[in-house]
Design an enzyme around this catalytic site. Structure first.
Site: not given
Ligand code: GUN
Length: 285
Positions: A53, A97, A120
Site C-alpha cells: 500500500k 490493518q 477502508d
Molecule cells: N486485512 C486484509 N485485507 C484488509 C483490508 O482490505 N483492509 C484492512 N484494514 N485490513 C485488511
C-alpha cells in the site's frame, strides 16, 4: 473453450494511471492527499500488504505513513492515536490493518475512525451507506470486484450471484453491492451443506473463504464469471486462491487469477478512496 482471464493487474494499472493525474491536479491546488496505515504487531502477511500500500501511494504521489505499534498497546491508547489522526488536517485517510490482536478486535476501533477518513469503508456508517446503496467510502476489495465485473461488459441485473464467505471485509459488503446491482444473491460459507449444488447455479461466483481448492470444476456453471478472493498457500508453498484455477478456467466464461486478480484491485480501490476522501475533506471537487 477456456474462460477469459480477468486481469486485475491490467484494470488496476489503468485506475492508478488516472489516480496519478488526479493527484497532480490536487497538488497544483496545494493539496497532497495523505494516507496513514496503522499496523499492530508484525504479522508477516500484514507487513507485505502494508508495504505494498505504501509503495503504491509513493508511486502515485500520495503522502504515506506507516505507524507501527507493539501488540502490548492498550485499547484506550490505540483509540487516542486514532483520535489524533482524526484531528490532523494533513491526514485524509486512516487505515487500521486487520487482523488486530484479540484485545483490540471486535471493539470500537473501526467506529473511532472519522467516517470521512475511513478509506477502508469499515466504519458502521460506511457499511450502512453501502447497504442502502448511498454514496460513501466503500470497502476496497468489494469495490474492486464490482469494477472487475464491469470490465466483463456483462449486465449484473437479473443474474444469479453466489458469494462464498460472510466476512465484514468482503463477503457481506460484496453481497450487498450485488443485491443493489439487481443480482439474485445467495451467501454461503465454509459450513454450507451441498455447496456445489448452490454454486452451480451461479452466473457470478465469488469465493472469499481462504481455502485452497475449495471451488472445483464440477461446482461451476458453464460460462460463469468466477472471482477468486482467496489468498492461500498450496502444498508446495505457492500462492493460490480458493478456486482450482487450471480446471475451472476450462468451464468458466471469465476467471480471475491469483496472484494478479483481485489483489491489485484492492490497492487501486484504496487509492481511489484516499483521493475521494481528500477531495471531500478539502472541498476540492
Ligand atoms: N486485512 C486484509 N485485507 C484488509 C483490508 O482490505 N483492509 C484492512 N484494514 N485490513 C485488511
Amino acid at each position: 473453450m477456456a474462460g477469459k482471464i480477468l486481469s486485475g493487474k491490467k484494470v488496476a494499472d489503468s485506475i492508478l494511471e488516472h489516480a496519478k493525474k488526479e493527484v497532480q491536479v490536487l497538488k497544483k491546488k496545494g493539496i497532497t492527499p495523505k494516507l496513514v496505515v496503522m499496523q499492530v504487531g508484525d504479522d508477516p502477511a500484514s507487513t507485505i500488504y502494508v508495504n505494498k500500500k505504501h509503495k503504491t501511494c509513493v508511486e502515485i504521489g500520495i503522502d504515506s505513513e506507516i505507524k507501527k505499534f507493539g501488540t502490548e498497546i492498550k485499547y484506550t491508547d490505540f483509540l487516542v492515536e486514532i483520535g489524533n489522526l482524526n484531528k490532523d488536517k494533513k491526514v485524509h485517510g486512516i487505515l487500521v490493518q486487520a487482523p488486530l490482536p484479540e484485545h483490540l478486535s471486535h471493539k470500537m476501533v473501526y467506529e473511532t475512525i472519522d467516517v470521512q477518513k475511513d478509506v477502508d469503508g469499515f466504519h458502521p456508517c460506511n457499511h450502512g451507506k453501502n447497504l442502502l446503496g448511498k454514496d460513501g467510502l466503500q470497502p476496497a476489495t468489494p469495490k474492486g470486484i464490482m469494477r472487475l465485473l464491469e470490465e466483463t461488459g456483462i449486465k449484473i441485473e437479473g443474474k444469479t450471484a453466489v458469494v462464498i464467505g460472510r466476512s465484514n471485509i468482503v463477503g457481506k459488503p460484496i453481497a450487498l453491492m450485488l443485491i443493489n446491482a439487481g443480482a439474485t444473491t445467495t451467501v454461503c460459507n465454509s459450513k454450507t451443506k451441498n455447496l456445489g449444488n448452490i454454486t452451480k447455479e451461479a452466473d457470478i461466483l465469488i469465493s472469499a473463504v481462504g481455502k485452497a481448492n475449495l471451488v472445483k470444476k464440477n461446482m461451476v456453471k458453464k460460462g460463469a464469471i468466477v472471482i477468486d478472493v482467496g489468498t492461500n498457500k498450496n502444498k508446495k508453498g505457492k500462492l493460490c486462491g480458493d478456486v482450482d484455477f487450471e480446471n475451472v478456467k476450462e468451464i468458466a466464461g471469465w476467471i480471475t487469477p491469483v496472484p494478479g486478480g483481485v489483489g491489485p484491485m484492492t490497492i487501486a480501490s484504496l487509492i481511489e478512496n484516499t483521493i475521494k476522501a481528500c477531495k471531500v475533506l478539502e472541498c476540492a471537487n
